[in-house]
Design a protein around this motif. Structure first.
Motif, PDB file in Angstrom:
ATOM      1  N   ALA A   1       0.826  -1.206   0.000  1.00 21.16           N
ATOM      2  CA  ALA A   1       0.000   0.000   0.000  1.00 21.16           C
ATOM      3  C   ALA A   1       0.857   1.251   0.000  1.00 21.16           C
TER       4      ALA A   1
ATOM      5  N   TYR B   1      -7.475  -3.163   5.648  1.00 25.95           N
ATOM      6  CA  TYR B   1      -6.684  -3.164   4.413  1.00 25.95           C
ATOM      7  C   TYR B   1      -7.098  -1.964   3.567  1.00 25.95           C
TER       8      TYR B   1
ATOM      9  N   SER C   1      -9.282  -5.450  -3.798  1.00 23.84           N
ATOM     10  CA  SER C   1      -7.968  -4.814  -3.663  1.00 23.84           C
ATOM     11  C   SER C   1      -7.046  -5.009  -4.853  1.00 23.84           C
TER      12      SER C   1
ATOM     13  N   LEU D   1      -3.215   1.355  -3.286  1.00 20.44           N
ATOM     14  CA  LEU D   1      -2.071   0.519  -3.594  1.00 20.44           C
ATOM     15  C   LEU D   1      -0.883   1.357  -4.048  1.00 20.44           C
TER      16      LEU D   1
END
Length: 421
Positions: A132, A149, A336, A354
């Motif tokens: 990330a 997350y 994700s 990300l």
């Protein structure tokens, strides 16, 4: 009522999570394609539109490639009712399997046992730091462990109108680099009518009445402090008073903008040509506002002791009560991927969380997103206290007292520090 509900919900979550998570069968010993059941997903991530439904369906389809026998039951919340839904679910003992929250939400909920530690899925501080953007790591942690997350980041700096600067005899290629310079330039840029009424603000806080919390976090950050540092208020050593007094001075003494003054649409006044300088979000639709407006903007960071940019965002967590932890984590993984984050970021007027996404369509689609993604290292965010969900509205109410002259900055911040305890 929402405030009280949050307290009531959090009061019971430790008991509920403890009762439901111990000794339950896990799907981890069963092949994913053989797992059956339903996971409930609470997410403000998917707008109530055809585009939002299509994005959700795409995530579900990707998830079903691994878990074809697990149904997904969505609850498309908004940030207006997310806290209430979480509180109600906790109080009822029927919590969600996957929960998407905002910056500052992870510590309050993780501290009460609502979320699983993601280390059981191989997610550690080191791995998340690799995967990330650095700006999204700290908000994902509680007590040094990962409980959320990062999905997307909504960050925005400042911008100025080049034409307004030139008209005032200022150099648009030399943005202000201190709070004092911002205030001085804002005075020169403010246009009033014969009665003294502000026609064009010299500085737009982009904040309505009872909505200055994010701006305080930004100004405090520029003075070198975070809202909370190691769980303790970072606004009590003088910088907090200085930040709040500067905001009050801009409104009440310099009079570069009225208290609560905003555009009719709620958008930054820079985007309609009605302000000369001020805060912007992390997304601009140049087709909507006009290419001329976009071309007239010069972006820069709020700066004094350090450059900063306020960041919000969304993070996904696994509910501690889930009977299908591995499937729940797999759904988060489906949200994700770079492809999914590009779509979700665009729909939520943000950028992917990300790392390595500088060339994605969501980032390159407009100048504000490109600027914000390129400066995420300077992000500051709200939260950090384990009772932050109870404090957010209190912060707005108390900051307004100082801005309206009803209490001193010292009184306001001392009261907030007491509530933080």
């Amino acid at each position: 009522m929402r405030h009280a509900g949050a307290i009531a919900g959090l009061a019971v979550v430790g008991m509920v999570a403890g009762a439901c998570s111990a000794g339950e069968p896990s799907a981890s010993d069963v092949a994913p394609e053989e797992v059956t059941g339903t996971i409930r997903v609470l997410a403000p991530t998917f707008p109530a539109s055809n585009e939002g439904q299509a994005a959700f369906d795409d995530v579900v389809a990707a998830f079903h490639e691994e878990y074809p026998g697990v149904e997904v039951e969505p609850d498309f919340a908004t940030f207006g009712n997310l806290n209430e839904k979480i509180s109600t679910a906790l109080a009822s003992g029927q919590f969600y399997d996957v929960v998407v929250t905002g910056m500052g939400w992870v510590p309050p909920l993780a501290s009460q046992g609502a979320f699983l530690n993601l280390d059981r899925f191989g997610v550690t501080v080191d791995t998340i730091a690799e995967q990330a953007n650095p700006a999204a790591v700290a908000p994902a942690l509680y007590d040094g462990e990962v409980y959320g997350y990062p999905l997307l980041i909504g960050a925005g700096g400042l911008a100025l109108s080049r034409s307004a600067f030139e008209e005032a005899g200022l150099d648009p290629d030399s943005p202000p680099t201190s709070l004092e310079e911002i205030a001085d330039m804002a005075e020169q840029l403010t246009i009033r009518d014969e009665d003294g009424t502000i026609i064009r603000p010299g500085f737009d806080f982009w904040a309505a009445a009872n909505g200055y919390r994010h701006r305080f976090v930004s100004v405090l950050g520029a003075l070198g402090r975070d809202l909370y540092e190691d769980g303790e208020p970072g606004y009590m050593d003088g910088e907090g008073v200085e930040a709040l007094e500067w905001m009050s001075e801009m409104i009440n003494e310099r009079e570069v903008i009225g208290y609560g003054q905003k555009s009719a649409s709620g958008a930054p006044m820079l985007l309609s040509g009605d302000a000369a300088m001020g805060f912007l979000g992390g997304y601009i639709d140049c087709e909507d506002v006009g290419q001329e407006i976009c071309d007239d903007l010069e972006f820069f960071l709020l700066e004094d002791q350090r450059p900063v940019m306020f960041a919000g965002g969304q993070l996904a967590s696994v509910g501690a009560q889930t009977d299908l932890p591995d499937a729940s984590w797999a759904f988060i993984e489906a949200m994700s991927t770079p492809e999914a984050q590009t779509v979700l970021a665009s729909m939520n007027f943000g950028v992917p969380a990300l790392a390595g996404m500088a060339d994605s369509d969501a980032v390159l689609s407009n100048p504000s997103s490109e600027f914000s993604y390129g400066n995420l290292d300077y992000s500051v965010y709200e939260g950090g206290a384990t009772n932050w969900l109870d404090l957010r509205d209190t912060f707005n109410n108390e900051l307004d007292k100082a801005l309206l002259g009803q209490a001193s900055a010292e009184e306001v911040l001392s009261y907030l520090a007491e509530q933080s305890e």
